[in-house]
Design a protein around this motif. Structure first.
Motif, PDB file in Angstrom:
ATOM      1  N   PHE A 120       0.804  -1.210   0.000  1.00 56.64           N
ATOM      2  CA  PHE A 120       0.000   0.000   0.000  1.00 56.64           C
ATOM      3  C   PHE A 120       0.844   1.269   0.000  1.00 56.64           C
ATOM      4  O   PHE A 120       0.336   2.352  -0.242  1.00 56.64           O
ATOM      5  CB  PHE A 120      -0.973   0.003   1.172  1.00 56.64           C
ATOM      6  N   GLU A 121       2.125   1.166   0.261  1.00 58.25           N
ATOM      7  CA  GLU A 121       3.007   2.331   0.226  1.00 58.25           C
ATOM      8  C   GLU A 121       3.232   2.839  -1.191  1.00 58.25           C
ATOM      9  O   GLU A 121       3.744   3.930  -1.376  1.00 58.25           O
ATOM     10  CB  GLU A 121       4.371   1.980   0.833  1.00 58.25           C
ATOM     11  N   HIS A 122       2.874   2.061  -2.179  1.00 56.26           N
ATOM     12  CA  HIS A 122       3.215   2.386  -3.559  1.00 56.26           C
ATOM     13  C   HIS A 122       2.137   3.123  -4.334  1.00 56.26           C
ATOM     14  O   HIS A 122       2.351   3.479  -5.479  1.00 56.26           O
ATOM     15  CB  HIS A 122       3.614   1.123  -4.311  1.00 56.26           C
ATOM     16  N   TYR A 123       0.982   3.336  -3.740  1.00 58.22           N
ATOM     17  CA  TYR A 123      -0.052   4.079  -4.458  1.00 58.22           C
ATOM     18  C   TYR A 123       0.371   5.536  -4.608  1.00 58.22           C
ATOM     19  O   TYR A 123       0.859   6.144  -3.662  1.00 58.22           O
ATOM     20  CB  TYR A 123      -1.386   4.014  -3.711  1.00 58.22           C
ATOM     21  N   SER A 124       0.186   6.084  -5.805  1.00 60.40           N
ATOM     22  CA  SER A 124       0.511   7.483  -6.060  1.00 60.40           C
ATOM     23  C   SER A 124      -0.338   8.397  -5.200  1.00 60.40           C
ATOM     24  O   SER A 124       0.126   9.420  -4.725  1.00 60.40           O
ATOM     25  CB  SER A 124       0.259   7.829  -7.524  1.00 60.40           C
ATOM     26  N   ARG A 139      -5.746   4.728  -2.984  1.00 62.81           N
ATOM     27  CA  ARG A 139      -5.461   3.485  -2.267  1.00 62.81           C
ATOM     28  C   ARG A 139      -6.631   3.107  -1.376  1.00 62.81           C
ATOM     29  O   ARG A 139      -7.103   1.980  -1.382  1.00 62.81           O
ATOM     30  CB  ARG A 139      -4.207   3.626  -1.417  1.00 62.81           C
ATOM     31  N   MET A 140      -7.134   4.055  -0.602  1.00 63.50           N
ATOM     32  CA  MET A 140      -8.253   3.777   0.305  1.00 63.50           C
ATOM     33  C   MET A 140      -9.512   3.403  -0.465  1.00 63.50           C
ATOM     34  O   MET A 140     -10.218   2.467  -0.097  1.00 63.50           O
ATOM     35  CB  MET A 140      -8.523   4.986   1.208  1.00 63.50           C
ATOM     36  N   GLU A 141      -9.785   4.120  -1.563  1.00 59.73           N
ATOM     37  CA  GLU A 141     -10.966   3.814  -2.373  1.00 59.73           C
ATOM     38  C   GLU A 141     -10.859   2.423  -2.980  1.00 59.73           C
ATOM     39  O   GLU A 141     -11.821   1.657  -2.970  1.00 59.73           O
ATOM     40  CB  GLU A 141     -11.141   4.857  -3.472  1.00 59.73           C
ATOM     41  N   THR A 142      -9.691   2.099  -3.502  1.00 56.64           N
ATOM     42  CA  THR A 142      -9.487   0.788  -4.120  1.00 56.64           C
ATOM     43  C   THR A 142      -9.630  -0.316  -3.083  1.00 56.64           C
ATOM     44  O   THR A 142     -10.326  -1.305  -3.303  1.00 56.64           O
ATOM     45  CB  THR A 142      -8.103   0.723  -4.796  1.00 56.64           C
ATOM     46  N   GLN A 143      -8.978  -0.144  -1.947  1.00 59.84           N
ATOM     47  CA  GLN A 143      -9.019  -1.150  -0.893  1.00 59.84           C
ATOM     48  C   GLN A 143     -10.456  -1.352  -0.394  1.00 59.84           C
ATOM     49  O   GLN A 143     -10.920  -2.479  -0.255  1.00 59.84           O
ATOM     50  CB  GLN A 143      -8.106  -0.731   0.249  1.00 59.84           C
ATOM     51  N   ALA A 152     -15.277  -4.753  -0.220  1.00 56.57           N
ATOM     52  CA  ALA A 152     -16.739  -4.769  -0.131  1.00 56.57           C
ATOM     53  C   ALA A 152     -17.381  -5.527  -1.290  1.00 56.57           C
ATOM     54  O   ALA A 152     -18.570  -5.833  -1.233  1.00 56.57           O
ATOM     55  CB  ALA A 152     -17.266  -3.337  -0.103  1.00 56.57           C
ATOM     56  N   ASP A 153     -16.626  -5.841  -2.316  1.00 62.44           N
ATOM     57  CA  ASP A 153     -17.161  -6.499  -3.509  1.00 62.44           C
ATOM     58  C   ASP A 153     -17.530  -7.952  -3.186  1.00 62.44           C
ATOM     59  O   ASP A 153     -16.656  -8.753  -2.836  1.00 62.44           O
ATOM     60  CB  ASP A 153     -16.105  -6.447  -4.617  1.00 62.44           C
ATOM     61  N   PRO A 154     -18.823  -8.316  -3.313  1.00 62.15           N
ATOM     62  CA  PRO A 154     -19.230  -9.685  -2.988  1.00 62.15           C
ATOM     63  C   PRO A 154     -18.590 -10.740  -3.897  1.00 62.15           C
ATOM     64  O   PRO A 154     -18.336 -11.861  -3.464  1.00 62.15           O
ATOM     65  CB  PRO A 154     -20.751  -9.677  -3.134  1.00 62.15           C
ATOM     66  N   VAL A 155     -18.316 -10.389  -5.143  1.00 59.61           N
ATOM     67  CA  VAL A 155     -17.650 -11.339  -6.047  1.00 59.61           C
ATOM     68  C   VAL A 155     -16.237 -11.617  -5.549  1.00 59.61           C
ATOM     69  O   VAL A 155     -15.796 -12.765  -5.498  1.00 59.61           O
ATOM     70  CB  VAL A 155     -17.636 -10.809  -7.503  1.00 59.61           C
ATOM     71  N   PHE A 156     -15.527 -10.558  -5.145  1.00 61.74           N
ATOM     72  CA  PHE A 156     -14.185 -10.754  -4.596  1.00 61.74           C
ATOM     73  C   PHE A 156     -14.246 -11.574  -3.317  1.00 61.74           C
ATOM     74  O   PHE A 156     -13.467 -12.500  -3.119  1.00 61.74           O
ATOM     75  CB  PHE A 156     -13.511  -9.406  -4.328  1.00 61.74           C
ATOM     76  N   ARG A 157     -15.197 -11.252  -2.444  1.00 65.71           N
ATOM     77  CA  ARG A 157     -15.301 -11.989  -1.177  1.00 65.71           C
ATOM     78  C   ARG A 157     -15.606 -13.465  -1.424  1.00 65.71           C
ATOM     79  O   ARG A 157     -15.140 -14.319  -0.687  1.00 65.71           O
ATOM     80  CB  ARG A 157     -16.373 -11.377  -0.278  1.00 65.71           C
ATOM     81  N   GLU A 187      -7.357  -2.395 -13.292  1.00 66.54           N
ATOM     82  CA  GLU A 187      -6.632  -1.780 -14.396  1.00 66.54           C
ATOM     83  C   GLU A 187      -6.328  -0.331 -14.068  1.00 66.54           C
ATOM     84  O   GLU A 187      -7.099   0.324 -13.370  1.00 66.54           O
ATOM     85  CB  GLU A 187      -7.470  -1.824 -15.679  1.00 66.54           C
ATOM     86  N   ALA A 188      -5.234   0.147 -14.597  1.00 71.39           N
ATOM     87  CA  ALA A 188      -4.857   1.552 -14.527  1.00 71.39           C
ATOM     88  C   ALA A 188      -4.719   2.069 -13.104  1.00 71.39           C
ATOM     89  O   ALA A 188      -4.909   3.236 -12.844  1.00 71.39           O
ATOM     90  CB  ALA A 188      -5.836   2.413 -15.312  1.00 71.39           C
ATOM     91  N   VAL A 189      -4.422   1.180 -12.188  1.00 69.11           N
ATOM     92  CA  VAL A 189      -4.062   1.638 -10.858  1.00 69.11           C
ATOM     93  C   VAL A 189      -2.703   2.288 -11.008  1.00 69.11           C
ATOM     94  O   VAL A 189      -1.821   1.756 -11.681  1.00 69.11           O
ATOM     95  CB  VAL A 189      -3.992   0.457  -9.867  1.00 69.11           C
TER      96      VAL A 189
END
Length: 149
Positions: free
Chosen positions: A79-83, A88-92, A97-102, A110-112
């Protein structure tokens, strides 16, 4: 069964075990060589209290993020590498919270924009496979990263 037969059987089992260990060591070496020579970054991270600590990395990941070696990345928080800390907080928050990911543990971003050690933003494509413990807590990430420039 006599002592001689028992000794022969034991020796044969020991030799079979030694051959299997050699075979596994050769396979592990071949896989390490493959991963170390890929053009994409490959890594493993432990969640470690929400910090995503790098425990394994290949040379391509070090090159993408501007580290002198893969070893230099070990112990670093991803997490130290986010510009942008807000990104970073929004992505995390979004992927946790994404049920598919869970349900699947699979994530594709993409494009992070991550930054190199020089703080230069690097647009990347990130694919993760996460594992969760029995309580549903995030445990480990396995992933690949590509520089999309």
């Amino acid at each position: 069964m006599g002592d001689g037969e028992r000794d022969e059987r034991g020796a044969a089992e020991a030799e079979s075990l030694r051959r299997r260990v050699r075979q596994l060591e050769e396979e592990a070496g071949a896989l390490r060589e493959l991963v170390d020579n890929l053009d994409v970054g490959v890594f493993t991270m432990d969640d470690a209290g929400g910090k995503a600590i790098v425990v394994r990395a290949n040379p391509a990941l070090a090159r993408i993020l501007g580290y002198p070696s893969a070893e230099a990345m070990i112990g670093q928080s991803a997490f130290e590498h986010y510009s942008d800390p807000k990104e970073r907080m929004e992505t995390q928050t979004q992927f946790m919270a994404d049920p598919v990911f869970r349900a699947s543990g699979v994530l594709r971003l993409e494009a992070v924009r991550l930054r190199r050690d020089t703080r230069e933003p690097v647009p990347i494509l990130l694919r993760l496979k996460a594992t969760f413990d029995e309580g549903g807590k995030l445990s480990r990430f396995y992933g690949v990263m590509e520089d999309t420039r």
